[in-house]
Design a protein around this motif. Structure first.
Motif, PDB file in Angstrom:
ATOM      1  N   VAL A 112       0.825  -1.218   0.000  1.00  0.00           N
ATOM      2  CA  VAL A 112       0.000   0.000   0.000  1.00  0.00           C
ATOM      3  C   VAL A 112       0.854   1.261   0.000  1.00  0.00           C
ATOM      4  O   VAL A 112       0.702   2.123  -0.869  1.00  0.00           O
ATOM      5  N   GLN A 113       1.765   1.374   0.963  1.00  0.00           N
ATOM      6  CA  GLN A 113       2.577   2.592   1.041  1.00  0.00           C
ATOM      7  C   GLN A 113       3.408   2.795  -0.222  1.00  0.00           C
ATOM      8  O   GLN A 113       3.579   3.925  -0.691  1.00  0.00           O
ATOM      9  N   SER A 114       3.904   1.701  -0.788  1.00  0.00           N
ATOM     10  CA  SER A 114       4.681   1.814  -2.031  1.00  0.00           C
ATOM     11  C   SER A 114       3.850   2.453  -3.136  1.00  0.00           C
ATOM     12  O   SER A 114       4.347   3.276  -3.920  1.00  0.00           O
ATOM     13  N   VAL A 115       2.564   2.078  -3.192  1.00  0.00           N
ATOM     14  CA  VAL A 115       1.670   2.632  -4.227  1.00  0.00           C
ATOM     15  C   VAL A 115       1.386   4.109  -3.951  1.00  0.00           C
ATOM     16  O   VAL A 115       1.350   4.925  -4.881  1.00  0.00           O
ATOM     17  N   LYS A 116       1.207   4.462  -2.680  1.00  0.00           N
ATOM     18  CA  LYS A 116       1.031   5.878  -2.331  1.00  0.00           C
ATOM     19  C   LYS A 116       2.227   6.697  -2.801  1.00  0.00           C
ATOM     20  O   LYS A 116       2.070   7.797  -3.361  1.00  0.00           O
ATOM     21  N   GLN A 168       2.549   7.598 -16.517  1.00  0.00           N
ATOM     22  CA  GLN A 168       1.587   6.491 -16.462  1.00  0.00           C
ATOM     23  C   GLN A 168       2.083   5.452 -15.448  1.00  0.00           C
ATOM     24  O   GLN A 168       3.263   5.080 -15.448  1.00  0.00           O
ATOM     25  N   LEU A 169       1.171   4.960 -14.590  1.00  0.00           N
ATOM     26  CA  LEU A 169       1.525   3.943 -13.597  1.00  0.00           C
ATOM     27  C   LEU A 169       0.759   2.653 -13.897  1.00  0.00           C
ATOM     28  O   LEU A 169      -0.471   2.627 -13.897  1.00  0.00           O
ATOM     29  N   ILE A 170       1.514   1.583 -14.192  1.00  0.00           N
ATOM     30  CA  ILE A 170       0.932   0.255 -14.410  1.00  0.00           C
ATOM     31  C   ILE A 170       1.107  -0.526 -13.112  1.00  0.00           C
ATOM     32  O   ILE A 170       2.233  -0.746 -12.659  1.00  0.00           O
ATOM     33  N   HIS A 171       0.004  -0.949 -12.525  1.00  0.00           N
ATOM     34  CA  HIS A 171       0.034  -1.601 -11.208  1.00  0.00           C
ATOM     35  C   HIS A 171      -0.485  -3.036 -11.326  1.00  0.00           C
ATOM     36  O   HIS A 171      -1.487  -3.287 -11.990  1.00  0.00           O
ATOM     37  N   LEU A 172       0.213  -3.973 -10.672  1.00  0.00           N
ATOM     38  CA  LEU A 172      -0.197  -5.376 -10.689  1.00  0.00           C
ATOM     39  C   LEU A 172      -1.076  -5.685  -9.481  1.00  0.00           C
ATOM     40  O   LEU A 172      -0.716  -5.364  -8.339  1.00  0.00           O
ATOM     41  N   SER A 173      -2.231  -6.296  -9.748  1.00  0.00           N
ATOM     42  CA  SER A 173      -3.132  -6.693  -8.667  1.00  0.00           C
ATOM     43  C   SER A 173      -3.451  -8.181  -8.805  1.00  0.00           C
ATOM     44  O   SER A 173      -2.782  -8.902  -9.546  1.00  0.00           O
ATOM     45  N   SER A 216      -4.746  -0.722  -2.474  1.00  0.00           N
ATOM     46  CA  SER A 216      -3.853  -0.086  -3.452  1.00  0.00           C
ATOM     47  C   SER A 216      -4.599   0.244  -4.746  1.00  0.00           C
ATOM     48  O   SER A 216      -4.347   1.281  -5.373  1.00  0.00           O
ATOM     49  N   GLU A 217      -5.523  -0.615  -5.146  1.00  0.00           N
ATOM     50  CA  GLU A 217      -6.358  -0.309  -6.321  1.00  0.00           C
ATOM     51  C   GLU A 217      -7.184   0.956  -6.089  1.00  0.00           C
ATOM     52  O   GLU A 217      -7.282   1.820  -6.968  1.00  0.00           O
ATOM     53  N   LEU A 218      -7.779   1.054  -4.908  1.00  0.00           N
ATOM     54  CA  LEU A 218      -8.631   2.209  -4.593  1.00  0.00           C
ATOM     55  C   LEU A 218      -7.821   3.503  -4.553  1.00  0.00           C
ATOM     56  O   LEU A 218      -8.315   4.569  -4.934  1.00  0.00           O
ATOM     57  N   ILE A 219      -6.574   3.421  -4.085  1.00  0.00           N
ATOM     58  CA  ILE A 219      -5.690   4.599  -4.080  1.00  0.00           C
ATOM     59  C   ILE A 219      -5.471   5.084  -5.510  1.00  0.00           C
ATOM     60  O   ILE A 219      -5.549   6.276  -5.802  1.00  0.00           O
ATOM     61  N   LEU A 220      -5.207   4.154  -6.409  1.00  0.00           N
ATOM     62  CA  LEU A 220      -5.019   4.517  -7.817  1.00  0.00           C
ATOM     63  C   LEU A 220      -6.276   5.136  -8.405  1.00  0.00           C
ATOM     64  O   LEU A 220      -6.224   6.161  -9.088  1.00  0.00           O
ATOM     65  N   LYS A 221      -7.406   4.491  -8.136  1.00  0.00           N
ATOM     66  CA  LYS A 221      -8.667   4.952  -8.726  1.00  0.00           C
ATOM     67  C   LYS A 221      -9.063   6.345  -8.248  1.00  0.00           C
ATOM     68  O   LYS A 221      -9.747   7.083  -8.970  1.00  0.00           O
ATOM     69  N   ILE A 251      -4.561  -0.913 -14.047  1.00  0.00           N
ATOM     70  CA  ILE A 251      -4.413  -2.022 -13.103  1.00  0.00           C
ATOM     71  C   ILE A 251      -4.533  -3.324 -13.881  1.00  0.00           C
ATOM     72  O   ILE A 251      -5.504  -3.540 -14.600  1.00  0.00           O
ATOM     73  N   LEU A 252      -3.515  -4.182 -13.759  1.00  0.00           N
ATOM     74  CA  LEU A 252      -3.549  -5.502 -14.375  1.00  0.00           C
ATOM     75  C   LEU A 252      -3.709  -6.529 -13.256  1.00  0.00           C
ATOM     76  O   LEU A 252      -2.794  -6.728 -12.453  1.00  0.00           O
TER      77      LEU A 252
END
Length: 302
Positions: A94-98, A110-115, A146-151, A159-160
């Motif tokens: 989570v903190q890493s995504v923040k 652009q941020l590509i995030h793995l979920s 972490s998904e919600l932080i991005l959204k 998000i992939l």
């Protein structure tokens, strides 16, 4: 030319992103991870040590390279360890995504995030991208957060979501279901395998390729990116045994409940892949094709 920073480049997926980027003249890659570079190839890209929890270092690297995109593969994914070590899990997932969102918003990256499929409870799989999450484990909770932080951010994001990634690299930090089953059965060891959970295992190369497709197509939104074969964990292991001609009588079917694992797992996940196929050009291998792909790499490593 796309300039990309990948986090967690020492992991299985991170190394596969590096492999594909080296072969692609349209990509300039900066691979980053904690500690020294574990990839056996050192040319064709840059490597920088980076702990994404160190915001000053992250800012310094991004200012140095000014990437178009960051692919965030670094995470804590051991589900039971996440249950036990919650502070570490929260920091890494989570903190890493923040931290990344803060940088990407400011620099228009652009941020590509793995979920993961573990944001779902497994009561209604396979899932579309719009399905309602309901995580059963702390790992799933952190990945959903972490998904919600991005959204809720103003950065450009995709998000992939994926399921059970398998593959082989020279320097493996941890095993995966295919290597575990193959290794145990080759040694003649009996193994217990759950027969009441269903998944769609994902070849690491397929996922890495989709990460780069998401960059090239400036993708935004949520995408399901997994293998295309839905099977029980038991069937996955039996198909590994069949593929390598190993003794299936060593495989004992058990229920998930009998394992008494620290973290609850969803019963049946799986994904509807239509969106990634249509919008990104995603083309996953079958499970047997994926194992054959691994065979070639195992021969080159040994």
């Amino acid at each position: 030319m796309k300039k990309i920073i990948v986090t967690g480049s020492n992991g299985l997926l991170g190394q596969k992103v590096t492999d594909l980027s080296i072969q692609d003249p349209e990509i300039e890659l900066i691979a980053t991870s904690v500690g020294p570079n574990r990839h056996n190839l050192k040319d064709g890209y840059r490597y920088e040590e980076l702990d994404v929890l160190d915001l000053d270092r992250l800012n310094e690297l991004v200012a140095k390279y000014l990437p178009d995109s960051i692919i965030h593969t670094a995470a804590m994914t051991n589900v039971d360890a996440c249950e036990a070590e919650r502070a570490k899990c929260y920091a890494l997932n989570v903190q890493s995504v923040k931290n990344l969102v803060e940088v990407c918003q400011r620099m228009d990256i652009q941020l590509i995030h793995l979920s993961t499929d573990f944001i779902f409870d497994g009561e209604d799989g396979p899932y579309t991208e719009e399905a309602e999450p309901n995580p059963l484990s702390y790992y799933g909770e952190t990945k959903l957060e972490s998904e919600l932080i991005l959204k809720s951010s103003s950065c450009r994001w995709a998000i992939l979501r994926t399921i059970i990634v398998y593959g082989i690299v020279n320097d493996m930090s941890r095993s995966n279901i295919v290597l575990w089953a193959k290794g145990a059965l080759e040694k003649g060891e009996p193994i217990n395998v759950v027969n009441d959970q269903w998944r769609m295992p994902t070849l690491a190369e397929d996922l890495a390729k989709c990460c780069l497709l998401a960059v090239k197509k400036n993708a935004s939104g949520v995408f399901n990116v997994s293998g295309k074969d839905l099977m029980s964990i038991l069937e996955i292991v039996e198909r590994v045994a069949d593929h390598y001609g190993l003794n299936k009588s060593l495989i004992k079917a058990i229920t998930a409940e009998s394992l008494n694992q620290a973290a609850k797992r969803p019963k049946k996940t799986g994904f509807i892949l239509d969106k990634a196929i249509l919008e990104l050009g995603y083309s996953p291998h079958s499970f047997e094709e994926g194992m054959a792909f691994m065979d070639k790499q195992l021969k080159s490593i040994s």
